[in-house]
Design a protein around this motif. Structure first.
Motif, PDB file in Angstrom:
ATOM      1  N   SER A 150      23.218  42.594  57.963  1.00  0.00           N
ATOM      2  CA  SER A 150      23.217  41.172  57.644  1.00  0.00           C
ATOM      3  C   SER A 150      24.255  40.805  56.588  1.00  0.00           C
ATOM      4  CB  SER A 150      21.819  40.766  57.148  1.00  0.00           C
ATOM      5  OG  SER A 150      21.408  41.600  56.094  1.00  0.00           O
ATOM      6  N   ILE A 737      15.451  35.777  63.879  1.00  0.00           N
ATOM      7  CA  ILE A 737      16.442  36.818  63.638  1.00  0.00           C
ATOM      8  C   ILE A 737      17.622  36.650  64.587  1.00  0.00           C
ATOM      9  CG2 ILE A 737      16.864  39.317  63.847  1.00  0.00           C
ATOM     10  CD1 ILE A 737      13.917  39.662  62.869  1.00  0.00           C
ATOM     11  N   PRO A 763      14.672  44.430  66.247  1.00  0.00           N
ATOM     12  CA  PRO A 763      13.918  43.253  65.780  1.00  0.00           C
ATOM     13  C   PRO A 763      12.424  43.526  65.635  1.00  0.00           C
ATOM     14  CG  PRO A 763      14.694  42.960  68.046  1.00  0.00           C
ATOM     15  CD  PRO A 763      15.381  44.174  67.515  1.00  0.00           C
ATOM     16  N   GLN A 770       9.922  42.062  57.400  1.00  0.00           N
ATOM     17  CA  GLN A 770      10.013  40.787  56.690  1.00  0.00           C
ATOM     18  C   GLN A 770       8.656  40.347  56.173  1.00  0.00           C
ATOM     19  OE1 GLN A 770      12.873  38.276  56.397  1.00  0.00           O
ATOM     20  NE2 GLN A 770      13.878  40.270  56.420  1.00  0.00           N
ATOM     21  N   ILE A 919      15.538  35.361  55.275  1.00  0.00           N
ATOM     22  CA  ILE A 919      15.535  36.616  56.048  1.00  0.00           C
ATOM     23  C   ILE A 919      16.595  37.562  55.479  1.00  0.00           C
ATOM     24  CG2 ILE A 919      15.982  37.637  58.314  1.00  0.00           C
ATOM     25  CD1 ILE A 919      14.955  35.006  59.565  1.00  0.00           C
ATOM     26  N   THR A 929      16.827  46.351  57.236  1.00  0.00           N
ATOM     27  CA  THR A 929      16.692  45.286  58.218  1.00  0.00           C
ATOM     28  C   THR A 929      15.976  45.892  59.407  1.00  0.00           C
ATOM     29  OG1 THR A 929      18.967  45.770  58.868  1.00  0.00           O
ATOM     30  CG2 THR A 929      18.622  43.868  57.482  1.00  0.00           C
TER      31      THR A 929
END
Length: 930
Positions: A150, A737, A763, A770, A919, A929
């Motif tokens: 990210s 995401i 994901p 998260q 995020i 992540t």
């Protein structure tokens, strides 16, 4: 004060300084109101960490709810940049600590090259055994572009500058230079101010070309400097323990890439993309070589009248094509006539320019004819450089030869003209459909054949001289695309390097015909087949076994290949090495971390034993993710914990997402991480020179039962709890995401299917992380250990932990994931679900298993608290928690608003930008992540 406490005090002081500088910048740019809001949240949540206060918690949540989107964006950015500064302070602190150890000439850190060679010497490993071991080493990190990074490249560049300035401050403090300290702090302040004014969020989704550039970026940023450093570490350590110049240290590192080659589920990766990636790789390598050669030309100024320069060098600068002389020296044809090395290096530089001109023309869609002066391959360049090296050594300049010139030779040996060896990856059904499409044109209904018939038919075609003429056939677009990939592979082997490609990886390999289909398609492009009776094969095929079920089928599928005469003939023609790729991420998503680890362990032992029976060299390719829930963890320990006897000098593994920026953003850290990986490989490969102790059968039997119990419990939650996936999509930002612009590949294999079979492992782990419910990494472990505890088998479990590196690594990795779980915060996320009864049932299942797993893991490891055996990492996580808390509470508020379908679309959309930033910030804080 104890030295350890003093060192931590220094780190805390550095973190405080960076935080204060950031605060001053925020006040200057946005006034006291924003800074006061940040401080209110920071101090309030620190206070809640120290002692729970429901009234204070409610006050803070009401305060968050009162903030407008612009204010929230500034607050989120402040915490995000703070995490980045903390990470830099910790990384520089660790580097400084290692440098202090080196300067003290005392024992170095666990896994250092010097300490490893010291251990080998004490264990009685001889020079001859060490040479044999080093000659078999091949450490192969493979960079991938999965959507887990990210952090923008420009952010990393700014952070690199801050990292260097922190180092300068350390030096100034060491010499107690107050004036210089003030100057450096001023420099830090404007660097942080630049970071604050640089947007850390991508405004647009990256293209595959962007991802290729990002992968190459790490070489310019750190690896071109780190690689020679690692070789120097090895040379010094060998010399110190075994004497000077006992043997030449061979090259033991190769880099691979999937970026631009991995088309599984990514419609944006085409054959043109693959070709473009290879030219970009070549350009990066050539530019670096040119730069270094130009520098060397300024160093090797030896006069032919003062040195006995080898005739080979003199010949290279006198017996030269006049056109090349004119191209390089223009009207000064006699330039450096009396300085042969300089003249030779200028000629090398000019020849490389011809290579670059050709590559640039291809990249800019302005192709030109490759000059006859261009190097045909990296071996020609190496030959020129080695001639200079040998000549320098002969006239007494060996130290000079072993400096920058030796570093350049190492780089060319490592990177060639290809930089990274590109793997191609595609899903098995794509090949099946392409083969069926081709064969229907010769009146064969391929899809109606059973597995045995398919294998027989494919082998016959591969062994024949028959190529299906596709020029005038009506083929499906995907069939033509698949064939074009093989044609690109053939062309680029000639244009770039025979080493430009590594392996062709087949995801979702379920049967032997899936591998033979790839060879059939390669045969169509002239990459495999027979010249008369002589087999040839220029493509190495790697079946990928991903799910728990696939791993159970690894032996029958591979054995069917080894029993196929045509396949074995081609395998031997290509070097007799069968690479098998093991999928950590999907197997962990499928059956849980415990079952995944055990299935992989068994599969490795079984496949190596099978390969031995057929006299095939087998290399395992580990598809590790960045996080624990996807097979991640410290590389050194991960390699050492592989099944005894399965690592034989070579190891290949994926490096993904935040792992890339964590390991390779700074040359100092890159050299450290690479050397740790190499020494782990050396230790795991001792079976090449010494007998390997067998696994304890009791341990194996216990692990088998643990894995079975753990998988059953994990599936009870993820497969057999009604409403589980609905809750997942409602309480985590998993759907958002995909809007974060961090990767080109879709987050789901099939957009219309929202479930475990469709969602990608990245994901899946990212979403739960998260929400601070990192259960994919540990769920089922506590249940399995508890059953053994109740059966009175605690002593056996502790024995496994003490004596079995594999089990110890599992327990150690799980501790980190457990420490990153926060049940109080997870509870707040669970309240976002529409069906609260189902959501609370799921939350309670996760919470109960977390408590049980913590208790059991601490009991087995003997640790008083999670990660007590790695206190610096434990402290780092604790240091972040109070700053993550406000971000998580902000994200909960934003998710509730953005998911609220009763609000007008315009109202919901204004909360999306702060949500996406939250995020990013939480990922930075957790250093995870996907």
């Amino acid at each position: 004060m104890a030295s350890e406490e003093l060192r931590d005090q220094r780190l805390r002081a550095r973190v405080k300084l960076l935080g204060n500088l950031l605060g001053e910048i925020i006040r200057k740019e946005h006034g006291d109101e924003i800074l006061n809001a940040i401080e209110k949240l920071r101090k309030g949540f620190i206070q809640l960490r120290q002692e729970d206060d429901p009234a204070l918690r409610e006050e803070l949540i009401h305060f968050i709810e009162s903030l407008d989107p612009d204010s929230l964006i500034l607050i989120i950015r402040a915490f995000n940049i703070y995490f980045g500064l903390v990470n830099l302070a910790e990384e520089e602190h660790q580097f400084h600590e290692r440098q202090t150890q080196v300067k003290s000439d005392g024992p170095l850190w666990f896994g250092s090259v010097l300490s490893t060679l010291n251990e080998f010497k004490k264990e009685g490993i001889t020079r001859e055994e060490l040479e044999l071991l080093l000659n078999r080493l091949n450490y192969i990190p493979v960079f991938t572009a999965h959507p887990t990074e990210s952090k923008r490249r420009v952010t990393m560049e700014n952070q690199r500058r801050i990292f260097e300035t922190i180092g300068e401050l350390n030096e100034a403090e060491l010499y107690q230079n107050t004036y210089l300290q003030e100057e450096i702090i001023h420099k830090l302040k404007y660097q942080i101010q630049t970071l604050w004014k640089t947007d850390e969020i991508r405004r647009h989704k990256p293209t595959v070309e962007d991802e290729i550039r990002n992968g190459i970026y790490y070489f310019r940023l750190s690896l071109f400097k780190a690689i020679p450093a690692v070789y120097r570490y090895m040379e010094r350590a060998v010399a110190r323990n075994y004497g000077e110049k006992i043997f030449t240290i061979p090259n033991f590192m190769t880099f691979g890439s999937w970026i631009g080659g991995d088309r599984d589920g990514n419609p944006y990766v085409t054959h043109e993309t693959t070709e473009h990636a290879l030219y970009m790789h070549a350009r990066a390598a050539l530019y670096e070589y040119q730069r270094r050669i130009f520098q060397l030309a300024g160093q090797l100024t030896h006069s032919r009248y003062l040195c006995n320069i080898k005739q080979d060098v003199l010949n290279r600068v006198t017996i030269v094509d006049a056109d090349l002389i004119s191209m390089v020296f223009k009207k000064r044809a006699d330039r450096f006539r009396d300085e042969p090395y300089r003249r030779f290096l200028y000629l090398i530089h000019g020849r490389l320019q011809c290579n670059l001109n050709y590559v640039e023309g291809k990249l800019n869609d302005q192709p030109i004819q490759k000059s006859r002066f261009a190097y045909q391959n990296e071996e020609e360049l190496l030959d020129d450089l080695r001639i200079i090296y040998d000549s320098l050594c002969e006239h007494g300049d060996e130290d000079l030869a072993n400096a920058d010139l030796r570093d350049l030779i190492r780089l060319v040996e490592t990177f060639g003209f290809y930089l990274m060896r590109l793997d191609i990856r595609q899903e098995s059904t794509v090949h099946t459909d392409a083969v069926a499409d081709l064969l229907k044109n010769v009146n064969v209904d391929y899809l109606s054949l059973d597995e045995t018939e398919r294998q027989k038919l494919l082998a016959e075609h591969i062994a024949s001289a028959t190529i299906i003429d596709t020029q005038h056939l009506e083929l499906e677009p995907m069939t033509r695309e698949v064939l074009e990939v093989f044609h690109v592979m053939r062309r680029m082997r000639d244009e770039i390097s025979p080493k430009a490609f590594n392996n062709y990886v087949i995801s979702m390999t379920h049967q032997a015909s899936h591998v033979l289909e790839v060879l059939f398609l390669a045969h169509q492009a002239g990459l495999a087949g027979y010249h008369g009776k002589t087999p040839y094969c220029f493509v190495n095929v790697s079946p990928l076994f991903e799910t728990i079920e696939d791993l159970e089928h690894i032996v029958p599928v591979t054995e069917a290949l080894f029993q196929n005469e045509t396949y074995m003939a081609l395998l031997k023609a290509s070097g007799n090495q069968q690479e098998i790729m093991l999928g950590y991420s999907d197997s962990a998503k499928d059956g849980g971390n415990l079952a995944s680890a055990w299935s992989l362990y068994q599969a490795q032992k079984e496949i190596i034993a099978l390969a031995d029976r057929y006299n095939v060299d087998c290399r395992l390719f580990h598809g590790r993710g960045g996080t624990i829930g996807r097979g991640g963890g410290p590389t050194h320990l991960a390699i050492m914990s592989q099944p005894a006897g399965t690592v034989r000098g070579e190891i290949k593994f994926t490096e993904q997402g935040e792992v890339l920026s964590y390991k390779y953003s700074n040359e100092e850290t890159a050299a450290y991480e690479l050397s740790l990986g190499v020494t782990g490989l050396m230790k795991a490969s001792l079976g090449l020179i010494r007998p390997v102790p067998e696994d304890d059968p009791k341990h194996l039997e216990m692990m088998k039962k643990l894995a079975k119990d753990g998988e059953r419990h994990y599936r009870e939650l993820t497969d057999h709890t009604p409403g589980f996936f609905e809750v997942f999509y409602e309480i985590t930002p998993v759907n958002e995401i995909g809007l974060l612009n961090i990767g080109s590949r879709p987050s789901h294999r099939k957009k219309t299917v929202l479930g475990k079979s469709s969602i990608r492992a990245i994901p899946w782990v990212f979403g739960w992380a998260q929400a601070r419910l990192t259960f994919p990494a540990w769920y089922g472990t506590g249940y399995a250990l508890q059953k053994k505890h109740e059966a009175g088998l605690n002593a056996e479990l502790k024995d496994m932990y003490e004596r079995w590196p594999f089990f110890r690594a599992i327990i150690s990795n799980i501790q980190m994931a457990l420490a990153k779980t926060d049940l109080k915060i997870g509870k707040e996320y669970s309240k976002l679900a529409k069906d609260q009864q189902t959501a609370q049932k799921i939350y309670n299942m996760i919470a109960q298993e977390h408590t049980r797993t913590v208790d059991r893991v601490l009991d087995v490891s003997g640790n008083p608290y999670l990660m007590a055996d790695v206190p610096t990492i434990a402290l780092s996580l604790q240091r972040r928690n109070p700053y993550l808390d406000p971000l998580n509470h902000i994200q909960v508020v934003l998710l509730r608003r953005y998911h609220n379908e009763s609000l007008p679309e315009e109202e919901r959309e204004k909360w999306l930008t702060p949500l996406l930033r939250s995020i990013n910030a939480i990922a930075a804080g957790m250093r995870n992540t996907g």
